[in-house]
Design a protein around this motif. Structure first.
Motif, PDB file in Angstrom:
ATOM      1  N   PRO A  63       0.910  -1.287  -0.008  1.00  8.46           N
ATOM      2  CA  PRO A  63      -0.045  -0.010  -0.126  1.00  8.46           C
ATOM      3  C   PRO A  63       0.899   1.198   0.116  1.00  8.46           C
ATOM      4  O   PRO A  63       2.114   1.317   0.322  1.00  8.46           O
ATOM      5  CB  PRO A  63      -0.668   0.003   1.409  1.00  8.46           C
ATOM      6  N   GLU A  64       0.077   2.417  -0.187  1.00  8.59           N
ATOM      7  CA  GLU A  64       1.023   3.509  -0.197  1.00  8.59           C
ATOM      8  C   GLU A  64       1.496   4.030   1.081  1.00  8.59           C
ATOM      9  O   GLU A  64       0.391   3.526   1.937  1.00  8.59           O
ATOM     10  CB  GLU A  64      -0.130   4.683  -0.777  1.00  8.59           C
ATOM     11  N   ASN A  65       2.425   4.904   1.236  1.00 10.37           N
ATOM     12  CA  ASN A  65       2.968   5.218   2.438  1.00 10.37           C
ATOM     13  C   ASN A  65       3.511   3.881   3.403  1.00 10.37           C
ATOM     14  O   ASN A  65       3.924   4.045   4.327  1.00 10.37           O
ATOM     15  CB  ASN A  65       1.973   5.991   3.316  1.00 10.37           C
ATOM     16  N   TYR A  96       6.393   0.359   2.570  1.00  8.77           N
ATOM     17  CA  TYR A  96       7.072  -0.314   1.369  1.00  8.77           C
ATOM     18  C   TYR A  96       7.252  -1.692   2.086  1.00  8.77           C
ATOM     19  O   TYR A  96       7.358  -2.095   3.148  1.00  8.77           O
ATOM     20  CB  TYR A  96       8.768   0.423   1.509  1.00  8.77           C
ATOM     21  N   CYS A 102       6.309   3.917   6.134  1.00 13.37           N
ATOM     22  CA  CYS A 102       7.219   4.868   5.497  1.00 13.37           C
ATOM     23  C   CYS A 102       7.999   5.787   6.559  1.00 13.37           C
ATOM     24  O   CYS A 102       7.004   6.655   7.406  1.00 13.37           O
ATOM     25  CB  CYS A 102       6.864   5.576   4.202  1.00 13.37           C
ATOM     26  N   CYS A 161       7.277   6.942  -0.154  1.00 10.95           N
ATOM     27  CA  CYS A 161       6.650   5.608  -0.295  1.00 10.95           C
ATOM     28  C   CYS A 161       5.261   5.415  -1.372  1.00 10.95           C
ATOM     29  O   CYS A 161       4.383   5.259  -0.535  1.00 10.95           O
ATOM     30  CB  CYS A 161       6.664   5.012   1.015  1.00 10.95           C
ATOM     31  N   PRO A 162       5.572   5.612  -2.389  1.00  8.42           N
ATOM     32  CA  PRO A 162       4.411   5.280  -3.242  1.00  8.42           C
ATOM     33  C   PRO A 162       3.930   3.946  -3.256  1.00  8.42           C
ATOM     34  O   PRO A 162       4.536   2.932  -2.842  1.00  8.42           O
ATOM     35  CB  PRO A 162       4.860   5.866  -4.644  1.00  8.42           C
ATOM     36  N   GLU A 163       2.759   3.479  -3.725  1.00  5.36           N
ATOM     37  CA  GLU A 163       2.168   2.256  -3.912  1.00  5.36           C
ATOM     38  C   GLU A 163       3.234   1.444  -4.601  1.00  5.36           C
ATOM     39  O   GLU A 163       3.869   1.616  -5.691  1.00  5.36           O
ATOM     40  CB  GLU A 163       0.961   2.416  -4.701  1.00  5.36           C
ATOM     41  N   SER A 212       6.087   0.167  -3.232  1.00  5.76           N
ATOM     42  CA  SER A 212       7.530   0.672  -3.260  1.00  5.76           C
ATOM     43  C   SER A 212       8.004  -0.780  -2.428  1.00  5.76           C
ATOM     44  O   SER A 212       7.563  -1.173  -1.439  1.00  5.76           O
ATOM     45  CB  SER A 212       7.592   1.643  -2.137  1.00  5.76           C
ATOM     46  N   GLU A 263       4.754  16.154  -1.618  1.00 10.02           N
ATOM     47  CA  GLU A 263       5.082  14.883  -2.565  1.00 10.02           C
ATOM     48  C   GLU A 263       6.101  15.169  -3.397  1.00 10.02           C
ATOM     49  O   GLU A 263       6.631  14.444  -4.176  1.00 10.02           O
ATOM     50  CB  GLU A 263       3.965  14.596  -3.221  1.00 10.02           C
TER      51      GLU A 263
END
Length: 356
Positions: free
Chosen positions: A246-248, A250, A261, A267-269, A271, A287
Motif C-alpha cells: 500500500p501507499e506510504n 514499503y 514509510c 513511499c508510493p504504492e 514500493s 510529495e
C-alpha cells in the motif's frame, strides 16, 4: 386265398423290419456315447471282474472307438474357439486330425489367462503383457483399462496403479509417477490432477499437495507456486494471489508485513524501499523535493565566483592584446634605414614619433 395270405405275411414282416431298424439306430449311437464316456472315465482305473455293462455292449464300444475303426474320424468335430483338443482322452485321440474330438463338448476350455481365437487347435495361448482374461473358454484377451496394468503373460486380472501413479493408456505394462505439480490420491488413476490453487507438490509420485508458503502464490492453472512480484507481499499460507504494497508503506520482502514509510521519505504504492530527497541539498516538501537553503546559498556563491572569473578572464585578454600592439610599434620604429633623407630629414637622424 393261400397265396393272398402268404403275401400279407411277407408285407407284415417287411414293415416290422423297418420299424426295428429305426428304433435300434439311436440306441446303437447312444450305446456308443455311453460306452465312450465309460472308456474315458475308466482310462486310469481298472474294471472289476464283474463289468457294469453287459459284454455285448463293451465289445461293441471297443469296436467303434478303436483308432483303427474306419468310422471314428467321420464322427469328429473341430474344437470351437476358446477350447482345444486333448489327445490324452479317447474322445479326442480317436480322431485322426489334431484339434478334433468326437463332439465339441469333449474339447477342453482354455484356462483363465489363456485364449484361443481359432477353431481346431491343440493348445491355448497365454495373454500377452497388458492383456488379461478372467473366465475360461475365452476366444480373445481383453486390454487392461486405463489406470491398470499387467506386466506378466497369462494374466487373469490387471493390477491397479498405486496412489501417486497413473497410466492413461490401455493394455499398459506399467504405471508412471505423477509429475511435480500434480497428484493422485487414489488407486487406478488414469490421469494425475493439477494441484488446486494455492497448493503444490514438490516431488514426483505425490499423493497429496501442500500449501504455498508465505511470499508465494499459485493460480489454478499453474503447476508450481511462484514468488510474489516486486512491490507485492503475501504473509499467509496457501494463497492464490499476492497483495500490492500500500501507499506510504514499503515491502522489502514478499513474506513480511508492509513497513510504514519514514516521515522524510517517499513511499508510493508498490514500493520496495523508501525514497529520500538528496541529503543536504534537497528537502521533502509534500510529495516533491525542493532545494534546501544551503543549496540556494551555494548556488548564489558559485554563480558570483563564476561571474568574477569571467570578468578576470576578459581583462587579462585585453591586457595581452595591448602588449602585442606595443611590441609591433617598437619593431617598426627601430628598423634600420639606408642613408639619405626622407621627407627632408636625414636618414641617420633619430626617429621622432609623429602620432601614428
Amino acid at each position: 386265398m393261400e397265396c393272398w395270405g402268404v403275401l400279407t405275411a411277407i408285407a407284415a414282416a417287411c414293415l416290422l423290419g423297418v420299424v426295428v431298424s429305426q428304433t435300434t439306430a439311436p440306441m446303437f449311437a447312444l450305446s456308443v456315447m455311453n460306452t465312450t464316456f465309460i472308456e474315458n472315465v475308466t482310462e486310469t482305473t481298472t474294471f472289476s471282474e464283474t463289468p457294469t455293462f453287459n459284454e455285448k455292449e463293451t465289445a461293441t464300444s471297443h469296436m467303434i472307438l478303436s483308432t483303427t475303426s474306419p468310422g471314428c474320424s467321420a464322427l469328429c468335430e473341430a474344437c470351437v474357439p476358446g477350447s482345444y483338443s486333448d489327445n490324452d482322452t479317447i474322445l479326442c485321440s480317436c480322431c485322426h486330425e489334431p484339434g478334433l474330438c468326437l463332439f465339441t463338448g469333449a474339447c477342453l476350455p482354455c484356462s483363465r489367462g489363456f485364449f484361443q481365437s481359432l477353431a481346431g487347435q491343440q493348445r491355448c495361448l497365454p495373454c500377452s503383457q497388458g492383456f488379461y482374461t478372467n473366465f475360461t473358454g475365452s476366444p480373445v484377451c481383453q486390454s487392461c483399462p486405463a489406470g491398470s496394468y499387467s506386466n506378466n503373460t497369462g494374466s487373469d486380472s490387471c493390477q491397479s496403479c498405486s496412489p501417486g501413479f497413473y497410466t492413461s493408456q490401455q493394455n499398459a505394462t506399467l504405471c508412471s509417477p505423477c509429475q511435480r505439480g500434480t497428484f493422485c490420491n487414489a488407486s487406478r488413476c488414469a490421469l494425475c490432477q493439477i494441484c488446486p490453487a494455492g497448493t503444490e507438490s514438490l516431488q514426483a509420485a505425490a499423493k497429496e499437495c501442500t500449501p504455498c508458503r508465505p511470499g508465494l502464490h499459485k493460480a489454478p492453472r499453474q503447476s508450481m507456486c511462484q514468488i510474489c512480484s516486486s512491490g507485492f507481499f503475501q504473509i499467509h499460507w496457501g494463497q492464490e494471489t499476492c497483495n500490492l504494497c500500500p501507499e506510504n508503506h514499503y515491502c522489502p520482502s514478499p513474506d513480511v508485513n508492509p513497513i510504514l514509510c519514514p516521515g522524510v521519505a517517499f513511499c508510493p504504492e508498490g514500493s520496495t524501499a523508501p525514497g529520500y530527497c538528496m541529503e543536504t541539498f534537497f528537502r521533502k516538501a509534500g510529495e516533491d523535493c525542493e532545494l534546501a537553503p544551503i543549496a540556494i546559498a551555494l548556488l548564489v556563491i558559485g554563480g558570483g565566483v563564476a561571474l568574477l572569473f569571467v570578468i578576470l578572464l576578459v581583462l587579462r585578454r585585453m591586457r595581452d592584446t595591448d602588449g602585442e600592439l606595443s611590441l609591433a610599434r617598437q619593431f617598426l620604429l627601430t628598423k634600420e634605414r639606408p642613408q639619405g633623407e626622407y621627407y627632408g630629414i636625414p636618414g641617420d637622424a633619430a626617429p621622432v614619433y609623429a602620432g601614428w
